[in-house]
Scaffold this motif. Structure first.
Motif, PDB file in Angstrom:
ATOM      1  N   THR A 140      88.542  22.175  42.346  1.00 17.69           N
ATOM      2  CA  THR A 140      89.978  21.324  42.159  1.00 17.69           C
ATOM      3  C   THR A 140      90.827  22.039  41.377  1.00 17.69           C
ATOM      4  OG1 THR A 140      89.610  20.053  40.210  1.00 17.69           O
ATOM      5  CG2 THR A 140      89.066  18.961  42.382  1.00 17.69           C
ATOM      6  N   VAL A 141      92.191  22.056  41.368  1.00 16.06           N
ATOM      7  CA  VAL A 141      93.181  22.675  40.701  1.00 16.06           C
ATOM      8  C   VAL A 141      92.853  22.209  39.146  1.00 16.06           C
ATOM      9  CG1 VAL A 141      95.639  23.128  39.953  1.00 16.06           C
ATOM     10  CG2 VAL A 141      94.970  22.620  42.355  1.00 16.06           C
ATOM     11  N   ASP A 142      92.269  21.464  38.747  1.00 14.48           N
ATOM     12  CA  ASP A 142      91.814  21.425  37.237  1.00 14.48           C
ATOM     13  C   ASP A 142      90.626  22.236  37.106  1.00 14.48           C
ATOM     14  OD1 ASP A 142      93.910  19.311  36.267  1.00 14.48           O
ATOM     15  OD2 ASP A 142      93.109  18.470  38.139  1.00 14.48           O
ATOM     16  N   HIS A 143      89.888  22.509  37.836  1.00 13.39           N
ATOM     17  CA  HIS A 143      88.956  23.408  37.659  1.00 13.39           C
ATOM     18  C   HIS A 143      89.570  24.846  37.540  1.00 13.39           C
ATOM     19  CE1 HIS A 143      84.993  25.718  39.557  1.00 13.39           C
ATOM     20  NE2 HIS A 143      85.275  25.825  38.221  1.00 13.39           N
ATOM     21  N   TYR A 144      90.676  25.124  38.297  1.00 15.32           N
ATOM     22  CA  TYR A 144      91.263  26.371  38.486  1.00 15.32           C
ATOM     23  C   TYR A 144      91.951  26.458  37.013  1.00 15.32           C
ATOM     24  CZ  TYR A 144      95.484  29.302  39.734  1.00 15.32           C
ATOM     25  OH  TYR A 144      96.535  29.984  39.689  1.00 15.32           O
ATOM     26  N   LEU A 145      92.541  25.277  36.371  1.00 16.28           N
ATOM     27  CA  LEU A 145      93.210  25.226  35.337  1.00 16.28           C
ATOM     28  C   LEU A 145      92.286  25.565  34.115  1.00 16.28           C
ATOM     29  CD1 LEU A 145      95.672  24.672  33.243  1.00 16.28           C
ATOM     30  CD2 LEU A 145      94.909  22.371  33.294  1.00 16.28           C
ATOM     31  N   LEU A 146      91.019  25.072  34.235  1.00 17.17           N
ATOM     32  CA  LEU A 146      89.915  25.397  33.375  1.00 17.17           C
ATOM     33  C   LEU A 146      89.849  26.804  33.329  1.00 17.17           C
ATOM     34  CD1 LEU A 146      87.810  24.671  31.046  1.00 17.17           C
ATOM     35  CD2 LEU A 146      86.383  24.270  33.101  1.00 17.17           C
ATOM     36  N   LEU A 147      89.648  27.512  34.494  1.00 15.50           N
ATOM     37  CA  LEU A 147      89.361  28.794  34.423  1.00 15.50           C
ATOM     38  C   LEU A 147      90.428  29.771  33.781  1.00 15.50           C
ATOM     39  CD1 LEU A 147      87.762  29.182  37.959  1.00 15.50           C
ATOM     40  CD2 LEU A 147      86.489  28.918  35.916  1.00 15.50           C
ATOM     41  N   LEU A 148      91.706  29.246  34.182  1.00 15.27           N
ATOM     42  CA  LEU A 148      92.885  29.998  33.518  1.00 15.27           C
ATOM     43  C   LEU A 148      92.887  29.731  32.062  1.00 15.27           C
ATOM     44  CD1 LEU A 148      95.961  28.790  35.917  1.00 15.27           C
ATOM     45  CD2 LEU A 148      94.991  31.080  35.638  1.00 15.27           C
ATOM     46  N   ALA A 149      92.649  28.567  31.570  1.00 10.86           N
ATOM     47  CA  ALA A 149      92.635  28.380  30.030  1.00 10.86           C
ATOM     48  C   ALA A 149      91.543  29.308  29.356  1.00 10.86           C
ATOM     49  CB  ALA A 149      92.667  26.841  29.903  1.00 10.86           C
ATOM     50  N   LEU A 150      90.426  29.411  30.159  1.00 13.93           N
ATOM     51  CA  LEU A 150      89.168  29.968  29.563  1.00 13.93           C
ATOM     52  C   LEU A 150      89.451  31.600  29.436  1.00 13.93           C
ATOM     53  CD1 LEU A 150      86.382  28.309  31.205  1.00 13.93           C
ATOM     54  CD2 LEU A 150      86.642  28.035  28.616  1.00 13.93           C
ATOM     55  N   GLU A 151      90.233  32.065  30.469  1.00 15.94           N
ATOM     56  CA  GLU A 151      90.356  33.467  30.534  1.00 15.94           C
ATOM     57  C   GLU A 151      91.520  33.907  29.490  1.00 15.94           C
ATOM     58  OE1 GLU A 151      91.661  36.222  34.265  1.00 15.94           O
ATOM     59  OE2 GLU A 151      92.988  34.775  34.067  1.00 15.94           O
ATOM     60  N   LYS A 152      92.383  32.927  29.320  1.00 15.38           N
ATOM     61  CA  LYS A 152      93.520  33.117  28.241  1.00 15.38           C
ATOM     62  C   LYS A 152      92.823  33.095  27.028  1.00 15.38           C
ATOM     63  CE  LYS A 152      98.067  31.403  26.696  1.00 15.38           C
ATOM     64  NZ  LYS A 152      98.981  30.192  26.994  1.00 15.38           N
ATOM     65  N   ALA A 153      91.729  32.391  26.680  1.00 24.06           N
ATOM     66  CA  ALA A 153      91.133  32.432  25.421  1.00 24.06           C
ATOM     67  C   ALA A 153      89.935  33.131  25.260  1.00 24.06           C
ATOM     68  CB  ALA A 153      90.560  30.993  25.166  1.00 24.06           C
ATOM     69  N   GLY A 154      89.916  34.405  26.281  1.00 22.07           N
ATOM     70  CA  GLY A 154      89.075  35.275  26.295  1.00 22.07           C
ATOM     71  C   GLY A 154      87.586  34.980  26.553  1.00 22.07           C
ATOM     72  N   LEU A 155      87.418  33.744  27.450  1.00 20.33           N
ATOM     73  CA  LEU A 155      86.227  33.342  27.796  1.00 20.33           C
ATOM     74  C   LEU A 155      86.229  33.314  29.488  1.00 20.33           C
ATOM     75  CD1 LEU A 155      86.065  30.092  25.118  1.00 20.33           C
ATOM     76  CD2 LEU A 155      84.830  32.556  25.046  1.00 20.33           C
ATOM     77  N   THR A 156      84.745  33.064  29.703  1.00 24.50           N
ATOM     78  CA  THR A 156      84.617  32.865  31.151  1.00 24.50           C
ATOM     79  C   THR A 156      84.000  31.475  31.510  1.00 24.50           C
ATOM     80  OG1 THR A 156      82.644  34.005  31.634  1.00 24.50           O
ATOM     81  CG2 THR A 156      84.566  35.355  31.790  1.00 24.50           C
ATOM     82  N   GLU A 157      84.042  31.091  32.417  1.00 21.46           N
ATOM     83  CA  GLU A 157      83.023  29.731  32.998  1.00 21.46           C
ATOM     84  C   GLU A 157      81.477  29.873  32.538  1.00 21.46           C
ATOM     85  OE1 GLU A 157      83.894  27.485  36.649  1.00 21.46           O
ATOM     86  OE2 GLU A 157      81.858  28.005  37.022  1.00 21.46           O
ATOM     87  N   LYS A 158      81.327  30.948  32.197  1.00 22.51           N
ATOM     88  CA  LYS A 158      79.684  31.340  31.826  1.00 22.51           C
ATOM     89  C   LYS A 158      79.381  31.103  30.398  1.00 22.51           C
ATOM     90  CE  LYS A 158      78.345  34.917  35.290  1.00 22.51           C
ATOM     91  NZ  LYS A 158      78.260  36.575  35.518  1.00 22.51           N
ATOM     92  N   ASP A 159      80.718  30.947  29.614  1.00 23.84           N
ATOM     93  CA  ASP A 159      80.554  30.726  28.425  1.00 23.84           C
ATOM     94  C   ASP A 159      80.659  29.194  27.750  1.00 23.84           C
ATOM     95  OD1 ASP A 159      80.895  33.275  27.098  1.00 23.84           O
ATOM     96  OD2 ASP A 159      82.900  33.387  28.013  1.00 23.84           O
TER      97      ASP A 159
END
Length: 329
Positions: A140-159
């Motif tokens: 979902t787009v909220d999964h997408y938002l999570l990925l964007l937010a993690l990327e901005k914080a220097g993280l990935t979904e693996k973190d």
């Protein structure tokens, strides 16, 4: 309820039977339009249009189809079982990358805060999600938002430990303390924020223009029935004008459809920016920043490819058709 998946699955036989082709006679002149929508504040105005007779006033026969499962609405359009559907730009691009022929004729809104990453007590930044359990609806787009937010914080979904759950179940799991954070959209934000000590640590407001919501038609329908498409687009703007003139009644209609109180519905106002005709025209005009659909589509397409959510960048030629918005009275 689901809203806003950017991974469209192939619809099953049972679903196709339930939404059979005879429900939408799009081949004949003056055919009835089947318009799909689901739980999102930017799409509930369609319910107002129906209840106040605004489709009829514009001389177009429209059957609204409300989907508890947003993903099912995407599948219905992609498989030809809807004339048009209310969906995100992300999802439209995903469908197009899978071969679906679609045309966006109207931008309903931008999400400006109603998609949220909500964390439990003791977590106040996205960076603090590292090693935590985070729920969202897969694709979902909220999964997408999570990925964007993690990327901005220097993280990935693996973190993080990602826990895929349907949106309503994700909100419930968060409230029950089964996960540390959750990605949800309004009205499920209200549910999630009911957990003591919870707070939104990132929202769609942090990523301007990243989550546009639009009305996407089958491309062939647009070619065959431009008059009907024009009447639907006109009805949208007549509806937003009616809502502005009758706010209390409009809120009651939309809140009832969303299953929330009038007061809760009012709290969503700032988080969904309904676009005017002028904002639509600006969005459809090619440009080099987030206000323009072509710019945003290119960024979203790159993101979907880089995260392997789609195999190849979808073609954008002919995706946006501004003539209907420009012709609105």
């Amino acid at each position: 309820m689901k809203r806003r998946s950017f991974l469209t699955a192939v619809a099953g036989t049972a679903f196709l039977a339930a939404c059979g082709a005879d429900d939408d006679k799009t081949g004949a002149a003056g055919a009835k339009i089947t318009l799909g929508f689901s739980a999102w504040p930017g799409w509930f105005p369609w319910q107002v249009a129906q209840e106040k007779g605004l489709f009829t006033k514009n001389g177009v026969e429209v059957e609204l189809k409300y989907f508890d499962s947003y993903t099912d609405s995407l599948n219905a359009l992609a498989t030809g079982n809807l004339s048009c559907n209310s969906q995100t730009l992300n999802d439209t691009l995903s469908s197009v990358s899978g071969g679906s022929k679609q045309t966006i004729v109207l931008l309903n809104d931008n999400s400006t805060g109603n998609d949220q990453i909500i964390a439990g007590p003791g977590i106040r930044t996205v960076a603090e999600l590292k090693g935590k359990k985070v729920a969202a609806e897969q694709g979902t787009v909220d999964h997408y938002l999570l990925l964007l937010a993690l990327e901005k914080a220097g993280l990935t979904e693996k973190d993080v430990t990602f826990t895929p759950l349907l949106t309503d179940a994700a909100a419930a799991a968060f409230v029950a303390g089964q996960v540390d954070a959750v990605g949800v959209f309004a009205p499920f934000t209200t549910t999630a924020l009911g957990r003591a000590g919870s707070t939104a640590i990132s929202t769609s407001k942090d990523f301007p223009g990243a989550i546009p919501d639009a009305l996407s038609f089958q491309s062939q329908f647009v070619k065959d029935h431009p008059d009907e498409v024009q009447k639907v687009v006109q009805t949208w703007f007549d509806t937003t004008a009616w809502i502005k003139a009758n706010p209390a009644e409009a809120v009651s209609i939309m809140a009832k459809k969303g299953g929330v109180s009038d007061e809760d519905y009012k709290s969503y106002d700032a988080g969904t920016t309904i676009f005017t005709k002028e904002q639509n025209i600006e969005a459809f005009t090619p440009g080099g920043d987030a206000k323009h659909l072509d710019f945003q589509a290119d960024k979203i397409a790159e993101f979907l490819v880089s995260t392997k959510l789609v195999d190849a960048k979808p073609p954008l030629d002919g995706l946006f058709e501004p003539k209907f918005v420009k012709a609105v009275r």
